[in-house]
Scaffold this motif. Structure first.
Motif, PDB file in Angstrom:
ATOM      1  N   ASN A   1       8.924  44.350  50.253  1.00  0.00           N
ATOM      2  CA  ASN A   1       8.782  42.986  49.746  1.00  0.00           C
ATOM      3  C   ASN A   1       8.788  43.004  48.225  1.00  0.00           C
ATOM      4  O   ASN A   1       7.875  42.507  47.561  1.00  0.00           O
ATOM      5  CB  ASN A   1       7.517  42.347  50.298  1.00  0.00           C
ATOM      6  CG  ASN A   1       7.637  42.076  51.792  1.00  0.00           C
ATOM      7  OD1 ASN A   1       7.373  42.965  52.604  1.00  0.00           O
ATOM      8  ND2 ASN A   1       8.041  40.885  52.167  1.00  0.00           N
ATOM      9  N   ALA A   2       9.845  43.591  47.713  1.00  0.00           N
ATOM     10  CA  ALA A   2       9.890  43.981  46.304  1.00  0.00           C
ATOM     11  C   ALA A   2      10.574  42.954  45.420  1.00  0.00           C
ATOM     12  O   ALA A   2      11.649  42.446  45.750  1.00  0.00           O
ATOM     13  CB  ALA A   2      10.622  45.317  46.179  1.00  0.00           C
ATOM     14  N   LEU A   3       9.949  42.649  44.283  1.00  0.00           N
ATOM     15  CA  LEU A   3      10.606  41.856  43.255  1.00  0.00           C
ATOM     16  C   LEU A   3      11.766  42.684  42.720  1.00  0.00           C
ATOM     17  O   LEU A   3      11.578  43.799  42.228  1.00  0.00           O
ATOM     18  CB  LEU A   3       9.624  41.537  42.128  1.00  0.00           C
ATOM     19  CG  LEU A   3      10.139  40.579  41.061  1.00  0.00           C
ATOM     20  CD1 LEU A   3      10.257  39.175  41.620  1.00  0.00           C
ATOM     21  CD2 LEU A   3       9.216  40.575  39.850  1.00  0.00           C
TER      22      LEU A   3
ATOM     23  N   THR B   1       7.152  37.567  57.428  1.00  0.00           N
ATOM     24  CA  THR B   1       6.335  36.353  57.330  1.00  0.00           C
ATOM     25  C   THR B   1       5.783  36.152  55.923  1.00  0.00           C
ATOM     26  O   THR B   1       4.836  35.402  55.718  1.00  0.00           O
ATOM     27  CB  THR B   1       5.167  36.373  58.345  1.00  0.00           C
ATOM     28  OG1 THR B   1       4.245  37.406  57.978  1.00  0.00           O
ATOM     29  CG2 THR B   1       5.668  36.615  59.760  1.00  0.00           C
ATOM     30  N   ASP B   2       6.374  36.813  54.960  1.00  0.00           N
ATOM     31  CA  ASP B   2       5.982  36.699  53.560  1.00  0.00           C
ATOM     32  C   ASP B   2       6.792  35.600  52.890  1.00  0.00           C
ATOM     33  O   ASP B   2       8.020  35.588  52.983  1.00  0.00           O
ATOM     34  CB  ASP B   2       6.228  38.039  52.854  1.00  0.00           C
ATOM     35  CG  ASP B   2       5.970  37.981  51.364  1.00  0.00           C
ATOM     36  OD1 ASP B   2       5.113  37.178  50.941  1.00  0.00           O
ATOM     37  OD2 ASP B   2       6.618  38.750  50.618  1.00  0.00           O
ATOM     38  N   ALA B   3       6.111  34.665  52.219  1.00  0.00           N
ATOM     39  CA  ALA B   3       6.796  33.594  51.509  1.00  0.00           C
ATOM     40  C   ALA B   3       6.824  33.823  50.003  1.00  0.00           C
ATOM     41  O   ALA B   3       7.213  32.945  49.237  1.00  0.00           O
ATOM     42  CB  ALA B   3       6.130  32.254  51.803  1.00  0.00           C
ATOM     43  N   VAL B   4       6.407  35.015  49.558  1.00  0.00           N
ATOM     44  CA  VAL B   4       6.393  35.317  48.130  1.00  0.00           C
ATOM     45  C   VAL B   4       7.685  36.028  47.735  1.00  0.00           C
ATOM     46  O   VAL B   4       8.411  35.581  46.842  1.00  0.00           O
ATOM     47  CB  VAL B   4       5.158  36.152  47.758  1.00  0.00           C
ATOM     48  CG1 VAL B   4       5.178  36.520  46.281  1.00  0.00           C
ATOM     49  CG2 VAL B   4       3.892  35.384  48.088  1.00  0.00           C
ATOM     50  N   ILE B   5       7.975  37.154  48.379  1.00  0.00           N
ATOM     51  CA  ILE B   5       9.275  37.802  48.252  1.00  0.00           C
ATOM     52  C   ILE B   5       9.803  37.965  49.674  1.00  0.00           C
ATOM     53  O   ILE B   5       9.683  39.026  50.291  1.00  0.00           O
ATOM     54  CB  ILE B   5       9.189  39.180  47.562  1.00  0.00           C
ATOM     55  CG1 ILE B   5       8.435  39.086  46.246  1.00  0.00           C
ATOM     56  CG2 ILE B   5      10.602  39.738  47.327  1.00  0.00           C
ATOM     57  CD1 ILE B   5       9.164  38.349  45.161  1.00  0.00           C
TER      58      ILE B   5
ATOM     59  N   SER C   1       5.869  44.814  46.213  1.00  0.00           N
ATOM     60  CA  SER C   1       5.706  43.656  45.348  1.00  0.00           C
ATOM     61  C   SER C   1       6.293  43.918  43.956  1.00  0.00           C
ATOM     62  O   SER C   1       7.447  44.289  43.837  1.00  0.00           O
ATOM     63  CB  SER C   1       4.231  43.271  45.296  1.00  0.00           C
ATOM     64  OG  SER C   1       4.056  41.986  44.767  1.00  0.00           O
ATOM     65  N   TYR C   2       5.494  43.752  42.879  1.00  0.00           N
ATOM     66  CA  TYR C   2       6.026  43.989  41.540  1.00  0.00           C
ATOM     67  C   TYR C   2       6.353  45.457  41.315  1.00  0.00           C
ATOM     68  O   TYR C   2       7.061  45.799  40.363  1.00  0.00           O
ATOM     69  CB  TYR C   2       5.049  43.489  40.470  1.00  0.00           C
ATOM     70  CG  TYR C   2       5.701  43.344  39.114  1.00  0.00           C
ATOM     71  CD1 TYR C   2       6.430  42.197  38.792  1.00  0.00           C
ATOM     72  CD2 TYR C   2       5.636  44.361  38.175  1.00  0.00           C
ATOM     73  CE1 TYR C   2       7.056  42.076  37.562  1.00  0.00           C
ATOM     74  CE2 TYR C   2       6.254  44.250  36.943  1.00  0.00           C
ATOM     75  CZ  TYR C   2       6.967  43.112  36.637  1.00  0.00           C
ATOM     76  OH  TYR C   2       7.602  42.998  35.422  1.00  0.00           O
ATOM     77  N   ALA C   3       5.877  46.340  42.192  1.00  0.00           N
ATOM     78  CA  ALA C   3       6.308  47.734  42.128  1.00  0.00           C
ATOM     79  C   ALA C   3       7.792  47.846  42.465  1.00  0.00           C
ATOM     80  O   ALA C   3       8.377  48.919  42.318  1.00  0.00           O
ATOM     81  CB  ALA C   3       5.482  48.599  43.085  1.00  0.00           C
TER      82      ALA C   3
ATOM     83  N   PHE D   1      16.877  35.820  40.068  1.00  0.00           N
ATOM     84  CA  PHE D   1      17.710  34.755  40.618  1.00  0.00           C
ATOM     85  C   PHE D   1      17.736  34.822  42.147  1.00  0.00           C
ATOM     86  O   PHE D   1      17.474  33.828  42.834  1.00  0.00           O
ATOM     87  CB  PHE D   1      19.136  34.839  40.072  1.00  0.00           C
ATOM     88  CG  PHE D   1      20.066  33.860  40.731  1.00  0.00           C
ATOM     89  CD1 PHE D   1      19.999  32.516  40.422  1.00  0.00           C
ATOM     90  CD2 PHE D   1      20.991  34.283  41.682  1.00  0.00           C
ATOM     91  CE1 PHE D   1      20.852  31.593  41.042  1.00  0.00           C
ATOM     92  CE2 PHE D   1      21.840  33.375  42.301  1.00  0.00           C
ATOM     93  CZ  PHE D   1      21.773  32.037  41.989  1.00  0.00           C
ATOM     94  N   HIS D   2      18.054  35.991  42.693  1.00  0.00           N
ATOM     95  CA  HIS D   2      18.125  36.129  44.145  1.00  0.00           C
ATOM     96  C   HIS D   2      16.753  35.956  44.801  1.00  0.00           C
ATOM     97  O   HIS D   2      16.646  35.406  45.909  1.00  0.00           O
ATOM     98  CB  HIS D   2      18.705  37.490  44.518  1.00  0.00           C
ATOM     99  CG  HIS D   2      20.141  37.655  44.125  1.00  0.00           C
ATOM    100  ND1 HIS D   2      20.574  38.672  43.296  1.00  0.00           N
ATOM    101  CD2 HIS D   2      21.238  36.930  44.429  1.00  0.00           C
ATOM    102  CE1 HIS D   2      21.873  38.561  43.124  1.00  0.00           C
ATOM    103  NE2 HIS D   2      22.302  37.509  43.790  1.00  0.00           N
ATOM    104  N   ASP D   3      15.707  36.427  44.115  1.00  0.00           N
ATOM    105  CA  ASP D   3      14.364  36.294  44.687  1.00  0.00           C
ATOM    106  C   ASP D   3      13.944  34.826  44.756  1.00  0.00           C
ATOM    107  O   ASP D   3      13.331  34.384  45.734  1.00  0.00           O
ATOM    108  CB  ASP D   3      13.354  37.108  43.874  1.00  0.00           C
ATOM    109  CG  ASP D   3      13.534  38.613  44.070  1.00  0.00           C
ATOM    110  OD1 ASP D   3      14.143  39.000  45.085  1.00  0.00           O
ATOM    111  OD2 ASP D   3      13.081  39.388  43.212  1.00  0.00           O
ATOM    112  N   HIS D   4      14.252  34.057  43.714  1.00  0.00           N
ATOM    113  CA  HIS D   4      13.970  32.619  43.755  1.00  0.00           C
ATOM    114  C   HIS D   4      14.813  31.933  44.818  1.00  0.00           C
ATOM    115  O   HIS D   4      14.314  31.126  45.619  1.00  0.00           O
ATOM    116  CB  HIS D   4      14.259  31.983  42.389  1.00  0.00           C
ATOM    117  CG  HIS D   4      13.098  32.023  41.448  1.00  0.00           C
ATOM    118  ND1 HIS D   4      13.223  32.355  40.118  1.00  0.00           N
ATOM    119  CD2 HIS D   4      11.787  31.773  41.639  1.00  0.00           C
ATOM    120  CE1 HIS D   4      12.036  32.291  39.535  1.00  0.00           C
ATOM    121  NE2 HIS D   4      11.148  31.941  40.433  1.00  0.00           N
ATOM    122  N   LEU D   5      16.091  32.232  44.842  1.00  0.00           N
ATOM    123  CA  LEU D   5      17.009  31.607  45.787  1.00  0.00           C
ATOM    124  C   LEU D   5      16.540  31.831  47.225  1.00  0.00           C
ATOM    125  O   LEU D   5      16.459  30.880  48.026  1.00  0.00           O
ATOM    126  CB  LEU D   5      18.417  32.191  45.595  1.00  0.00           C
ATOM    127  CG  LEU D   5      19.539  31.592  46.447  1.00  0.00           C
ATOM    128  CD1 LEU D   5      19.810  30.158  46.029  1.00  0.00           C
ATOM    129  CD2 LEU D   5      20.808  32.451  46.309  1.00  0.00           C
TER     130      LEU D   5
END
Length: 504
Positions: free
Chosen positions: A255-257, A419-423, A221-223, A261-265
């Motif tokens: 599932n890393a931030l 199946t993650d919709a966050v990243i 994640s944010y790590a 831009f690419h993460d939003h896209l």
């Protein structure tokens, strides 16, 4: 001032700084074996079974003047601890506890029963193959604290003024660079060390027997920010000191931030492609939010995301095909619950987060972990709203860090639950593609016990792995496959292929 006088002055500053650093690092003056024994967890409440490994927990003071201390919990490998690698695990948020998530519901040896008081063994714990160190970072997260309340309001990816213990060194290096700016003896940015690096340097002073072990950093994640940033700090520190102070071999993130831009896209594309949001909202998200910060979005972007949240209904964005927790566990205190699709973890399994909240607030548990006698009295939380809401800086991308580290020879793996919709997988693939790395192993399925565990592609310097059916916390949803992934990462070998057996 003559050149000779300047050299004498510099050596004087170095001597004073060394004394100052020793005063900041109390661990230099104490016996490491004694410090280890003080941190040993002797009687863990709720543990009704015996184990063959020891664990240690406690605090490392990263700034004596302000009273900053980070909490850790370390588990020896099940066997052959001296020969096994040491692996640091970090959770994200920013503001979420590695003890709450990485340890208590993912890769740790102990998980918590539904009663919030009992423990059970995790058969797929990563300490089956490595020594595992969990760290709550920064201060204000989990059991980590500061005696200076303003510290909790000034956390960020870069805490350039965090270490008074290093401030004298900064002055010295300014002088050195002034003396010989053409050779640029050292970069000031290296001296402004991350708090996690300071923690590690002190932790190795306390546990010197692990200094020679291969060292890896992992997280999710944010790590996705913390892990490569810390790896960069270690590589630079080793380079500047001329020795391998920390024997870093590689890092792995899930599932890393990585790049806003690419993460939003990729996220908006994923949500639309699986039918979570309407065509209209998909278009509006791409227009309004594509170039926004993940952590500090604009008000307009948040409004469009609120509409998307409405359309999706009551699902767990971190695992879209599994039910959310329906217990009497309020999620209203999580800044990302119900808005902005943030990186904070919503309860799953379905309520593992609730079990952790009960267990780590038990006074007897805090005593066993050496918490109550050292830290101020506070209520333990899986994620800190205060830390998240006051996060100061979050770089839009860490791809530049990757480009630097790809030249360092580190083993770099990125994995993604699909199946993650966050990243989501799409976000990570866009980020990796932007690095423009040559492919050395084409896209293919990998297998676990004869079943497709996911898919993988190998690049020059980087390996990407997906885990089929896993959400944001891969080891929570697919623990066996996650352990297979971890073993492959540590060995440096490709993910397993399908073994074909002949009847003859």
């Amino acid at each position: 001032m003559s050149t000779f006088d300047l050299i004498v002055y510099i050596f004087f500053l170095l001597f004073v700084a060394k004394l100052h650093l020793v005063s900041c690092r109390g661990s230099f003056s104490s016996d490491p074996s004694n410090r280890q024994q003080l941190d040993k967890v002797l009687d863990l409440p709720g543990q009704s079974f015996n184990v063959s490994f020891a664990s240690y927990s406690g605090y490392v003071t990263t700034n004596k003047e302000s009273g900053r201390a980070l909490f850790y919990w370390f588990f020896e490998a099940v066997e052959d601890t001296s020969s096994k690698p040491l692996v640091l695990w970090l959770n994200g948020g920013p503001g979420c506890s590695s003890v709450a998530f990485g340890l208590a519901e993912e890769i740790g040896p102990f998980h918590i029963e539904k009663d919030g008081k009992s423990l059970y063994l995790n058969p797929y714990s990563w300490n089956e193959v490595a020594n595992i160190l969990f760290l709550d970072s920064p201060v204000g997260v989990g059991f980590s604290y500061s005696n200076t309340s303003s510290d909790l309001l000034s956390n960020g990816d870069e805490r350039t003024g965090a270490f008074f213990c290093l401030s004298l060194f900064s002055v010295i290096f300014v002088v050195l660079i002034y003396v010989d700016s053409s050779r640029s003896l050292i970069s000031i940015s290296y001296i402004a060390a991350a708090e996690n690096l300071e923690f590690l340097l002190q932790w190795f002073d306390r546990f010197p027997q692990y200094k020679e072990n291969d060292f890896y950093i992992t997280g999710e994640s944010y790590a996705g920010h913390y892990v490569p940033q810390l790896s960069q700090a270690i590589v630079r520190n080793n380079h500047n000191t001329g020795e391998k102070v920390i024997n870093l071999k590689g890092f792995m993130v899930g599932n890393a931030l990585t790049d806003d831009f690419h993460d939003h896209l990729g996220r908006f594309e994923f949500m639309w492609s699986v039918g979570l949001i309407s065509d209209q909202t998909f278009k509006r998200l791409n227009i309004v939010c594509d170039f926004q910060s993940f952590i500090h979005s604009s008000e307009l972007c948040e409004k469009v995301q609120d509409i998307a949240e409405e359309e999706m209904g009551d699902i767990d964005l971190y695992s879209i095909y599994t039910p959310p927790c329906k217990a009497n566990f309020s999620r209203s205190n999580h800044p990302q619950s119900g808005k902005r699709f943030g990186i904070l973890r919503i309860a799953y399994d379905p309520c593992t987060e609730e079990h952790s909240t009960v267990y780590f607030n038990l006074p007897e548990v805090q005593r066993a972990l050496h918490v109550q006698d050292k830290s101020p009295s506070f209520k333990w939380e899986t994620c800190s709203d205060l830390v998240y809401d006051n996060w100061k800086d979050s770089p839009r991308s860490v791809l530049k860090v990757y480009r630097e580290l790809l030249r360092s020879g580190l083993r770099i793996w990125i994995f993604s639950g699909d199946t993650d919709a966050v990243i989501p997988v799409a976000s990570t693939r866009y980020s990796i593609d932007s690095l423009k790395l040559p492919t050395v192993g084409p896209w293919r399925a990998w297998y676990d016990d004869g079943q497709v565990g996911g898919w993988t592609q190998e690049y020059d310097g980087l390996t990407f792995v997906t885990v089929r059916g896993a959400g944001h916390e891969v080891a929570l949803h697919k623990p066996k496959q996650a352990l297979t992934l971890f073993k492959s990462f540590l060995s440096g070998k490709s993910m397993p292929k399908l073994d074909l057996f002949s009847d003859s």
